[in-house]
Scaffold this active site. Structure first.
Site, short mmCIF file in Angstrom:
data_model
loop_
_atom_site.label_atom_id
_atom_site.label_comp_id
_atom_site.label_asym_id
_atom_site.label_seq_id
_atom_site.Cartn_x
_atom_site.Cartn_y
_atom_site.Cartn_z
N LYS A 71 0.80 -1.10 -0.12
CA LYS A 71 0.14 0.07 0.10
C LYS A 71 0.89 1.35 -0.07
O LYS A 71 0.56 1.99 -0.83
CB LYS A 71 -0.98 -0.05 1.13
CG LYS A 71 -1.78 1.08 1.47
CD LYS A 71 -2.81 0.88 2.32
CE LYS A 71 -2.42 0.13 3.58
NZ LYS A 71 -1.25 0.84 4.35
N THR A 73 4.12 1.61 -0.93
CA THR A 73 4.80 1.49 -2.35
C THR A 73 3.65 2.11 -3.47
O THR A 73 4.12 3.03 -4.10
CB THR A 73 5.10 0.17 -2.59
OG1 THR A 73 5.92 -0.48 -1.91
CG2 THR A 73 5.68 0.15 -3.97
N ARG A 94 2.48 8.34 6.83
CA ARG A 94 2.77 8.42 8.26
C ARG A 94 4.45 7.99 8.20
O ARG A 94 5.25 7.40 7.47
CB ARG A 94 2.13 7.20 8.80
CG ARG A 94 0.67 7.38 8.90
CD ARG A 94 0.02 6.10 9.34
NE ARG A 94 0.21 4.98 8.74
CZ ARG A 94 -0.09 4.02 8.72
NH1 ARG A 94 -0.46 3.52 10.02
NH2 ARG A 94 0.13 2.75 7.95
N LYS A 105 9.08 -6.63 9.52
CA LYS A 105 9.19 -6.30 8.23
C LYS A 105 10.24 -5.39 7.74
O LYS A 105 10.38 -4.96 6.43
CB LYS A 105 7.81 -5.69 7.69
CG LYS A 105 7.36 -4.37 8.02
CD LYS A 105 6.14 -3.85 7.60
CE LYS A 105 5.81 -2.46 8.23
NZ LYS A 105 4.49 -2.08 7.31
N ALA A 273 -2.90 1.51 12.81
CA ALA A 273 -4.23 1.37 12.43
C ALA A 273 -5.35 0.24 13.08
O ALA A 273 -6.27 0.24 13.16
CB ALA A 273 -4.75 1.31 10.81
N PHE A 301 -3.23 -0.53 7.27
CA PHE A 301 -3.98 -1.72 7.06
C PHE A 301 -5.04 -1.56 5.98
O PHE A 301 -4.99 -0.78 4.90
CB PHE A 301 -4.43 -2.23 8.35
CG PHE A 301 -2.98 -2.45 9.18
CD1 PHE A 301 -2.03 -3.46 8.69
CD2 PHE A 301 -2.97 -2.18 10.51
CE1 PHE A 301 -0.98 -3.74 9.50
CE2 PHE A 301 -2.08 -2.54 11.24
CZ PHE A 301 -0.91 -3.27 10.77
N PHE A 382 3.06 -8.28 -9.88
CA PHE A 382 4.36 -9.11 -9.33
C PHE A 382 4.56 -9.94 -10.56
O PHE A 382 3.66 -10.05 -11.50
CB PHE A 382 4.08 -9.94 -8.22
CG PHE A 382 4.23 -9.25 -7.09
CD1 PHE A 382 5.42 -8.73 -6.13
CD2 PHE A 382 3.12 -8.29 -6.32
CE1 PHE A 382 5.31 -8.22 -5.22
CE2 PHE A 382 2.98 -7.78 -5.29
CZ PHE A 382 4.38 -7.60 -4.28
N TRP A 410 6.55 -0.68 -8.17
CA TRP A 410 7.77 -1.44 -7.56
C TRP A 410 8.83 -1.40 -8.35
O TRP A 410 9.94 -1.26 -8.20
CB TRP A 410 7.44 -2.59 -6.80
CG TRP A 410 8.38 -3.17 -5.73
CD1 TRP A 410 8.74 -2.78 -4.57
CD2 TRP A 410 9.51 -4.16 -6.33
NE1 TRP A 410 9.82 -3.60 -4.22
CE2 TRP A 410 10.18 -4.10 -5.16
CE3 TRP A 410 9.75 -4.44 -7.53
CZ2 TRP A 410 11.47 -5.22 -5.09
CZ3 TRP A 410 11.05 -5.49 -7.75
CH2 TRP A 410 11.77 -5.74 -6.37
#
Length: 556
Positions: A71, A73, A94, A105, A273, A301, A382, A410
């Site tokens: 999200k 990205t 944020r 992560k 969130a 999220f 992807f 990406w």
């Protein structure tokens, strides 16, 4: 394949004053933190207040899975793509928390060729906002305990103190602690606990305050606990609101940075969130709207958490609703919602699993449409996605009357998001009245029922005896019409993390409420949700290092 940190380190940044010039600001409007990051000073923010607002684009997602949705990205890539096609654009994100950065992560500043810069500094100490919030929260905790130790003139009931200390790292050992041990000179013993900084009410207040005056008012309204007569005690009673405002004075100013493709970005505030309200600061978003024609922001999220809170908690304060909402999904995450094990997601094409998992995306589409805002679905592509799987999602979205665009930001940066940017521009022209989920003066129970039934798709709400008692107490104190901030698992529309797809007929259990009167909402804790996460067995930090020349490695 290069890592995110390698891509970031190879990119050449522009001096921050050049980025400021893109949005009509000069070096004199900035408080610089080195060459590549700065705060916009308060005097400048006030001078921009009468500028017209640009268009607001909210990026949200389906319920996240271990497969990843990307999200942030997509938010960065969309902002870059809008800039690429000639639109004056800003991004509003944020700030990352050290908890997930070091825990689950790694970095949280976008990914691949759609990142905000300087990625390493943003993910670490940045401009010190997280530290200021942590220090302010814990200063208040220290003054509460000192007040009790020095005679307790306010008759604070040490058994009913609701204010916790915080730390910006996942540390399960601190969830429940005892303070004041060691004899008379060390204070009064009592039970206490730690939350993660991003769950602090101070974080929520910083992100919802509209001015220094509003910040001080909200800080004064913080309810820290009850006295022996069960009456609420506030920061204003402790006469601490001025000192706390002083500690947050600089942190209130938004942080200006840039993307890999030099699009201006505000990165400011970072409430989660799932346990908080999940949006960057009102001041950053509002300032961005005053200096850009299009502002791309995100909410944490899935749309059942971050977007709902953005629309029902942030929008009334911001004074502007989104002109379009982008819902991010991936083929592999839809396959997982369709019943495929995470280890099997990329092994073979599975159109039927995509079709089955689409029910999760479908629910989020319906939820956003319920607010009256135009919706665009963005598929984060992807290399192992098949044409048949992608076309299945497009066809299913078309049947819902929603444009669906595949983006490869990406891998390709702005160039991979141009089609999505064009679709979003079209969507922002479809003006319609914003429809709030609930009336501001409706009761706590009515608000919760509306969230559970309409947003989650649940059948009922169950309250523990403690929660029922709290509801009666809150009504007595005049808090029962405040907005509700649901603390719920991010992985499911229900409060059960493993209930993927679009569960139905479930009951949400509210076990406890946390009144955040300064922030202006009530947190409802559901299921097993925790406000201080723990670290995994193999934290991301184990792969991080810094070389002799100062080069950072392993930050995702």
């Amino acid at each position: 394949m290069k890592t995110d940190i390698q891509i970031a380190q190879e990119n050449e940044m522009l001096p921050i004053e050049q980025i400021a010039e893109k949005i009509g600001l000069s070096k004199e409007n900035l408080k610089q933190y080195g060459k590549y990051k700065a705060k916009v000073d308060w005097e400048t923010i006030q001078a921009l207040e009468n500028n017209p607002d640009g268009k607001l684009i909210l990026v949200t997602a389906i319920n996240p899975t271990p497969a990843g949705e990307g999200k942030s990205t997509m938010t960065v890539g969309l902002g870059d793509a809008l800039s690429k096609i000639g639109q004056k654009t800003m991004i509003a994100l944020r700030e990352p928390s050290m908890g997930p950065t070091m825990g689950m992560k790694g970095g949280a500043a976008g990914g691949g060729y759609a990142q905000v810069q300087p990625m390493d500094e943003i993910n670490l100490h940045f401009t010190g906002d997280m530290h200021a919030i942590t220090a302010t929260n814990n200063a208040l905790a220290a003054f509460i305990d000192n007040h009790i130790h020095q005679g307790n003139a306010l008759q604070i009931d040490q058994r009913r103190i609701t204010w916790k200390r915080v730390l910006d790292i996942n540390d399960r050992a601190l969830r429940n602690v005892v303070v004041g041990l060691g004899g008379v000179s060390n204070g009064v013993p009592r039970e206490d606990g730690f939350d993660i900084t991003v769950a602090s009410e101070i974080m929520a207040i910083l992100c919802l305050a509209t001015s220094l005056k509003d910040l001080k008012e909200r800080l004064g309204n913080i309810m820290i606990g009850y006295n022996v007569n069960r009456q609420p005690i506030t920061v204003r009673d402790l006469k601490m609101e001025g000192a706390l405002t002083l500690l947050l004075k600089d942190a209130l100013e938004p942080n200006l940075v840039q993307t890999l493709e030099h699009t201006p970005a505000f990165v400011h505030g970072g409430p989660f969130a799932n346990i908080a309200h999940g949006c960057n600061s009102v001041i950053a978003t509002k300032t961005a709207l005053k200096v850009a024609d299009y502002v791309v922001t995100e909410a944490g999220f899935g749309a059942d958490l971050g977007a709902e809170k953005f629309l029902d908690i942030k929008v009334p304060v911001l004074g502007k609703s989104p002109d379009a909402v982008v819902i991010v999904a991936t083929v592999r995450s839809l396959k997982m919602h369709g019943g495929v094990n995470v280890t099997e997601l990329t092994k073979e094409e599975n159109v039927e699993a995509v079709r089955s998992g689409f029910t999760n995306l479908e629910k989020h589409i319906e939820n956003m449409q319920r607010y009256g805002v135009p919706v665009v679905v963005g598929i984060n592509q992807f290399i192992y996605d098949s044409e048949a799987e992608l076309n299945t999602i497009k066809d299913l979205c078309l049947n819902k009357g929603v444009p669906c665009v595949v983006a490869s930001v990406w891998e390709n940066g702005a160039a991979g998001g141009v089609d999505l940017a064009q679709a979003v521009l079209t969507a922002t022209q479809n003006t319609a009245p914003f429809i709030p989920l609930y009336e501001a003066d409706s009761s706590m129970e009515q608000k919760i029922n509306r969230i559970v039934e309409e947003i989650y798709g649940g059948a009922a709400v169950q309250y523990t005896p403690k929660a029922l008692t709290q509801m009666k107490l809150f009504k007595k104190h005049g808090w029962s019409t405040l907005p509700i901030c649901m603390a719920k698992t991010q992985y499911s529309l229900s409060d059960q993390p493993k209930a993927l797809g679009r569960p139905a007929g479930f009951t949400i259990t509210i076990r406890e409420f946390i009144p955040k009167i300064g922030a202006g909402f009530i947190v409802a804790l559901t299921g097993d949700i925790l406000t201080m996460p723990g670290l995994p067995k193999e934290p991301a930090a184990l792969n991080m290092d810094v070389l002799e020349d100062g080069t950072i490695t392993g930050l995702f």
